[in-house]
Design a protein around this motif. Structure first.
Motif, PDB file in Angstrom:
ATOM      1  N   GLU A  30      25.946  40.144  35.039  1.00 33.41           N
ATOM      2  CA  GLU A  30      26.258  39.418  36.271  1.00 33.41           C
ATOM      3  C   GLU A  30      27.764  39.504  36.502  1.00 33.41           C
ATOM      4  N   CYS A  31      28.154  39.936  37.689  1.00 31.86           N
ATOM      5  CA  CYS A  31      29.562  40.120  38.046  1.00 31.86           C
ATOM      6  C   CYS A  31      29.933  39.099  39.117  1.00 31.86           C
ATOM      7  N   SER A  32      30.933  38.287  38.809  1.00 31.76           N
ATOM      8  CA  SER A  32      31.371  37.247  39.749  1.00 31.76           C
ATOM      9  C   SER A  32      32.850  37.418  40.044  1.00 31.76           C
ATOM     10  N   VAL A  33      33.229  37.149  41.279  1.00 39.72           N
ATOM     11  CA  VAL A  33      34.629  37.122  41.682  1.00 39.72           C
ATOM     12  C   VAL A  33      34.903  35.737  42.237  1.00 39.72           C
ATOM     13  N   ASP A  34      35.889  35.076  41.664  1.00 38.68           N
ATOM     14  CA  ASP A  34      36.278  33.730  42.100  1.00 38.68           C
ATOM     15  C   ASP A  34      35.097  32.762  42.082  1.00 38.68           C
ATOM     16  N   GLY A  35      34.234  32.873  41.061  1.00 38.37           N
ATOM     17  CA  GLY A  35      33.114  31.959  40.891  1.00 38.37           C
ATOM     18  C   GLY A  35      31.888  32.274  41.728  1.00 38.37           C
ATOM     19  N   THR A  69      34.598  37.668  36.441  1.00 36.05           N
ATOM     20  CA  THR A  69      33.827  37.220  35.284  1.00 36.05           C
ATOM     21  C   THR A  69      32.616  38.123  35.127  1.00 36.05           C
ATOM     22  N   LEU A  70      32.420  38.646  33.918  1.00 39.48           N
ATOM     23  CA  LEU A  70      31.278  39.485  33.588  1.00 39.48           C
ATOM     24  C   LEU A  70      30.461  38.731  32.549  1.00 39.48           C
ATOM     25  N   VAL A  81      27.852  44.379  23.830  1.00 39.83           N
ATOM     26  CA  VAL A  81      28.359  44.864  25.113  1.00 39.83           C
ATOM     27  C   VAL A  81      29.824  44.461  25.201  1.00 39.83           C
ATOM     28  N   GLU A  82      30.700  45.449  25.381  1.00 42.81           N
ATOM     29  CA  GLU A  82      32.133  45.184  25.435  1.00 42.81           C
ATOM     30  C   GLU A  82      32.718  45.701  26.737  1.00 42.81           C
ATOM     31  N   ALA A  83      33.528  44.875  27.383  1.00 39.24           N
ATOM     32  CA  ALA A  83      34.331  45.342  28.506  1.00 39.24           C
ATOM     33  C   ALA A  83      35.521  46.058  27.892  1.00 39.24           C
ATOM     34  N   LYS A  84      35.591  47.365  28.077  1.00 37.81           N
ATOM     35  CA  LYS A  84      36.602  48.174  27.404  1.00 37.81           C
ATOM     36  C   LYS A  84      37.931  48.214  28.139  1.00 37.81           C
ATOM     37  N   GLU A  85      37.899  48.257  29.442  1.00 36.06           N
ATOM     38  CA  GLU A  85      39.145  48.309  30.194  1.00 36.06           C
ATOM     39  C   GLU A  85      38.901  47.905  31.636  1.00 36.06           C
ATOM     40  N   MET A  86      39.980  47.563  32.294  1.00 39.57           N
ATOM     41  CA  MET A  86      39.901  47.227  33.706  1.00 39.57           C
ATOM     42  C   MET A  86      41.107  47.854  34.392  1.00 39.57           C
ATOM     43  N   VAL A  87      40.869  48.428  35.546  1.00 41.91           N
ATOM     44  CA  VAL A  87      41.942  49.009  36.341  1.00 41.91           C
ATOM     45  C   VAL A  87      42.145  48.115  37.552  1.00 41.91           C
ATOM     46  N   VAL A  88      43.385  47.784  37.832  1.00 40.87           N
ATOM     47  CA  VAL A  88      43.718  46.937  38.973  1.00 40.87           C
ATOM     48  C   VAL A  88      44.624  47.731  39.893  1.00 40.87           C
ATOM     49  N   TYR A  89      44.216  47.862  41.141  1.00 44.19           N
ATOM     50  CA  TYR A  89      45.015  48.534  42.147  1.00 44.19           C
ATOM     51  C   TYR A  89      45.606  47.470  43.057  1.00 44.19           C
TER      52      TYR A  89
END
Length: 94
Positions: A30-35, A69-70, A81-89
């Motif tokens: 489940e992927c949430s942005v700002d709740g 939030t994942l 399950v691991e979040a390995k990296e995140m790219v922010v533009y």
């Protein structure tokens, strides 16, 4: 959770088998942005079948920080399950 101002987000993950098992596994994330839930995605253990990126979103409002939030909805004792990296533009300032 990850926070960054005025940004687009792209997150990817890795699923690792930690026990000897032949049972297939597909993580539901489940992927949430700002709740607010934006998407629920499926990520099979088999890397050939799964997409590389867990989640992405573009053009977040420029009203301060945002939180991604994942959450794994169906955890398994046989897999991690691991979040390995995140790219922010970040948006360029004119």
């Amino acid at each position: 959770a990850f926070c960054k101002k005025n940004s687009d987000k792209l997150a990817n993950c890795q699923i690792t088998r930690v026990n000897l098992t032949d049972r297939p596994y597909t993580a539901r994330i489940e992927c949430s942005v700002d709740g607010r839930v934006v998407e629920t995605t499926e990520m099979p253990y088999d890397y050939i079948k799964r997409k590389y990126d867990i989640f992405y979103t573009y053009c977040l409002p420029e009203n301060g920080e945002h939180e991604l939030t994942l959450r794994v909805l169906n955890p398994s004792p046989d897999y991690v399950v691991e979040a390995k990296e995140m790219v922010v533009y970040e948006q360029e300032q004119a």
